[in-house]
Design an enzyme around this catalytic site. Structure first.
Site, PDB file in Angstrom:
ATOM      1  N   LYS A 191       0.841  -1.197   0.000  1.00 25.73           N
ATOM      2  CA  LYS A 191       0.000   0.000   0.000  1.00 25.73           C
ATOM      3  C   LYS A 191       0.880   1.254   0.000  1.00 25.73           C
ATOM      4  CE  LYS A 191      -3.687   2.303   2.532  1.00 25.73           C
ATOM      5  NZ  LYS A 191      -4.584   2.289   3.682  1.00 25.73           N
ATOM      6  N   GLU A 197      10.581  -4.948   4.406  1.00 25.23           N
ATOM      7  CA  GLU A 197      10.670  -6.357   4.016  1.00 25.23           C
ATOM      8  C   GLU A 197      10.314  -6.537   2.539  1.00 25.23           C
ATOM      9  OE1 GLU A 197       9.027  -5.088   6.652  1.00 25.23           O
ATOM     10  OE2 GLU A 197       8.663  -6.607   8.199  1.00 25.23           O
ATOM     11  N   GLY A 242      -4.974  -1.747   4.915  1.00 25.30           N
ATOM     12  CA  GLY A 242      -4.110  -2.839   4.452  1.00 25.30           C
ATOM     13  C   GLY A 242      -4.741  -4.207   4.662  1.00 25.30           C
ATOM     14  N   ARG A 243      -5.290  -4.441   5.855  1.00 22.35           N
ATOM     15  CA  ARG A 243      -5.836  -5.776   6.146  1.00 22.35           C
ATOM     16  C   ARG A 243      -7.233  -5.975   5.559  1.00 22.35           C
ATOM     17  NH1 ARG A 243      -4.805  -2.659  10.155  1.00 22.35           N
ATOM     18  NH2 ARG A 243      -6.425  -1.795  11.477  1.00 22.35           N
ATOM     19  N   GLU A 328      -4.762  -6.879  14.655  1.00 27.01           N
ATOM     20  CA  GLU A 328      -4.248  -5.575  14.207  1.00 27.01           C
ATOM     21  C   GLU A 328      -5.374  -4.542  14.225  1.00 27.01           C
ATOM     22  OE1 GLU A 328      -0.759  -4.379  11.248  1.00 27.01           O
ATOM     23  OE2 GLU A 328      -2.586  -4.758  10.132  1.00 27.01           O
ATOM     24  N   HIS A 359      -4.429 -33.485  16.815  1.00 24.18           N
ATOM     25  CA  HIS A 359      -3.288 -34.308  17.208  1.00 24.18           C
ATOM     26  C   HIS A 359      -2.168 -33.467  17.790  1.00 24.18           C
ATOM     27  CE1 HIS A 359      -5.123 -37.824  15.300  1.00 24.18           C
ATOM     28  NE2 HIS A 359      -5.622 -36.920  14.489  1.00 24.18           N
ATOM     29  N   LYS A 468       9.049  -1.021  14.052  1.00 25.36           N
ATOM     30  CA  LYS A 468       9.615  -0.721  12.726  1.00 25.36           C
ATOM     31  C   LYS A 468      10.665   0.381  12.841  1.00 25.36           C
ATOM     32  CE  LYS A 468       5.434  -1.260   9.922  1.00 25.36           C
ATOM     33  NZ  LYS A 468       4.508  -0.569   9.038  1.00 25.36           N
TER      34      LYS A 468
HETATM   35  O1  F6P Z   1       2.450  -4.343   9.714  1.00 23.35           O
HETATM   36  C1  F6P Z   1       1.784  -3.165   9.520  1.00 23.35           C
HETATM   37  C2  F6P Z   1       1.291  -2.948   8.153  1.00 23.35           C
HETATM   38  O2  F6P Z   1       1.157  -1.589   8.022  1.00 23.35           O
HETATM   39  C3  F6P Z   1      -0.033  -3.659   7.854  1.00 23.35           C
HETATM   40  O3  F6P Z   1      -1.133  -2.980   8.306  1.00 23.35           O
HETATM   41  C4  F6P Z   1       0.039  -3.739   6.376  1.00 23.35           C
HETATM   42  O4  F6P Z   1      -0.914  -4.617   5.874  1.00 23.35           O
HETATM   43  C5  F6P Z   1       1.468  -4.177   6.195  1.00 23.35           C
HETATM   44  O5  F6P Z   1       2.177  -3.442   7.162  1.00 23.35           O
HETATM   45  C6  F6P Z   1       2.059  -3.943   4.841  1.00 23.35           C
HETATM   46  O6  F6P Z   1       2.083  -2.586   4.499  1.00 23.35           O
HETATM   47  P1  F6P Z   1       2.243  -2.139   3.010  1.00 23.35           P
HETATM   48  O7  F6P Z   1       1.123  -2.713   2.219  1.00 23.35           O
HETATM   49  O8  F6P Z   1       2.220  -0.640   3.028  1.00 23.35           O
HETATM   50  O9  F6P Z   1       3.571  -2.683   2.507  1.00 23.35           O
END
Ligand code: F6P
Length: 501
Positions: A191, A197, A242-243, A328, A359, A468
């Site tokens: 987003k 990452e 995002g979620r 979240e 199990h 972060k």
């Molecule tokens: O971990 C926090 C977060 O902001 C989530 O809410 C989001 O889905 C994820 O990181 C990834 O963020 P982005 O889509 O901006 O890479």
């Protein structure tokens, strides 16, 4: 109280809930059944593609009525309408939450245009590639990963989809293992297009030389600056959290790997659930009632977590998806107005697919000291694989719910089961795109309702920021630089221990 007012003043509805809870804590589940022969039907509720049986929960009509009063006091209907009319329900970020608009049959023009662009791209790219590598994390990963897995039976043959999210390099290395770069599309889903990452993984895969690059993002200029051809940048918007973004271009891989129209069918199912949630009164509203049960179990009965057990291999990623959606969204300690909460808006979501989980941790569920409510989900429709397996899956799900409730006496303490443990049994009518869409929309609205009952904003996530920031501050020291001033002794020791050789 209307949707804009403070809700943190002591709420008299809680006194009634506490009274009902004291009564029911002294009542055995089996006695509730004995007292009311209609209980199983009376506490089973339906919504599009989904039914839920709450009869094995320690709840009854007066208790539900007390929670409905709380919903009234927290202006459930006002907040629900505020969300569906595009009001600023995410006040801390000054945003609306319009993920539901992505699945509306009359979506905003920019949504319709993005969907048409994705469908056309999917048709075209299928001719050029046999593999898609999707890189993203959190909401930019868990949704499409779940959809691809859940609708595996419907997949377009010959298209492989690989996901990598973790900044542990093993993840991205495995994602490209065995693929041919000249037949691969790389999708970068982010987003913000700033997530450490995702960008680290994307740079690694881009250097490997995939034939095509695409991006799903709410920051298109950043994607273009990073090197994605403008035509291959698929937008979504600030008003999609995002979620809640699996309904958007974040699911581009699903457009490609599922047959034309399948993703649309998922949107149709979700819209059906939206219509139910938006119009049904609280006492017949499945997401709302399910939220009421969750809140009741946690805040009235004191059960801190619940186990989510999909009795469906194809839904094995659901617990991970739900962990982000619920924790979240609702893992907050303050109300919309910043006042400390007396009662939480969510507990711990955990779980794994049945029957495998039977199990492992079901031992704890059956004989552990504390009760942990369980939510079991079955697919009542057609199953894949050997036909005789279907009945076995159902027998296991029904048996576990029954065993948790009925228990077993034994002269030997180690072989006794206390029983009287609560569960909800839910069924989707098929593992179809429509039912999956309805199920995921159900969970979104349940999460929203829990937030309303607790008086919080479920649409921000400031709690993920501090870690972060600190990771960024510590990184240079691990790459050979100085330990930042003021770092605590434990962290400083670890920085020395793990510093690059
Ligand atoms: O971990 C926090 C977060 O902001 C989530 O809410 C989001 O889905 C994820 O990181 C990834 O963020 P982005 O889509 O901006 O890479």
């Amino acid at each position: 109280m209307d949707a804009n007012q403070n809700q943190t003043r002591p709420n008299p509805a809680w006194a009634a809930i506490a009274t009902e809870a004291e009564r029911l804590k002294r009542t055995k589940l089996l006695d509730l059944f004995a007292a009311d022969p209609t209980r199983a039907e009376a506490l089973t509720f339906a919504a599009p593609h989904l039914i839920a049986d709450f009869s094995k929960q320690r709840i009854d009509a007066p208790a539900l009525a007390a929670v409905a009063k709380l919903a009234e006091a927290m202006d459930f209907e006002g907040w629900r309408e505020k969300m569906f009319s595009g009001g600023i329900v995410n006040a801390t970020e000054g945003r609306s939450a319009m993920h539901w608009a992505l699945r509306a049959s009359d979506p905003p023009p920019e949504v319709r245009a993005a969907q048409a662009k994705m469908a056309a791209f999917a048709q075209r790219i299928r001719r050029d590639v046999d593999s898609v590598v999707h890189l993203g994390i959190g909401g930019s990963d868990l949704g499409p990963r779940l959809i691809i897995d859940a609708l595996g039976a419907h997949r377009v043959r010959g298209i492989k989809v690989r996901f990598a999210a973790n900044v542990d390099g093993a993840d991205v290395r495995d994602a490209i293992d065995g693929l041919n770069p000249s037949r691969t599309l790389l999708i970068v889903a982010s987003k913000t297009f700033t997530t450490q990452e995702t960008l680290a993984n994307a740079e690694f895969v881009r250097a490997w030389g995939p034939a095509h690059l695409a991006a799903a993002t709410a920051a298109p200029e950043k994607a273009v600056a990073w090197g994605v051809p403008r035509d291959n940048v698929f937008p979504f918007w600030d008003w999609v959290g995002g979620r809640y973004s699996l309904w958007s271009s974040v699911s581009l891989a699903c457009f490609i790997a599922l047959p034309t129209g399948a993703f649309h069918r998922q949107l149709v199912g979700a819209e059906e659930m939206d219509a139910h949630f938006r119009s049904a009164p609280f006492m017949r509203n499945l997401p709302a009632l399910s939220a009421a049960i969750q809140m009741w179990n946690r805040e009235a009965l004191g059960h801190e977590s619940y186990a989510l057990i999909p009795y469906s291999e194809r839904l094995r990623l659901l617990p991970a998806y739900m962990q982000q959606l619920e924790m979240e969204s609702n893992g907050k300690g303050v109300s919309r107005d910043g006042e400390r909460l007396a009662r939480s808006a969510c507990g711990v979501t955990w779980g794994a697919a049945g029957t495998n989980a039977q199990h492992s941790f079901f031992q704890l569920l059956h004989q552990g000291v504390r009760e942990i409510p369980v939510e079991l989900l079955v697919n009542a429709g057609a199953h894949e694989g050997p036909p005789a397996h279907r009945a076995k899956v159902f027998a296991n799900a029904l048996a576990q719910a029954r065993a948790l409730m009925v228990g077993k006496t034994s002269g030997e303490p180690h072989r006794a089961f206390p029983g009287d443990r609560a569960s909800t049994l839910m069924a989707i009518d098929a593992l179809s795109p429509e039912a999956l869409g309805a199920l995921l929309a159900f969970y979104e609205h349940r999460t929203f309702t829990q937030a309303v009952l607790a008086g919080i904003n479920p649409f921000d996530q400031f709690g993920v920021e501090l870690g972060k920031e600190m990771a960024n501050a510590l990184l240079p020291a691990l790459e050979g630089g100085q330990t930042p001033a003021g770092v605590d002794a434990s962290t400083a020791t670890w920085l020395r221990r793990l510093r690059a050789q």
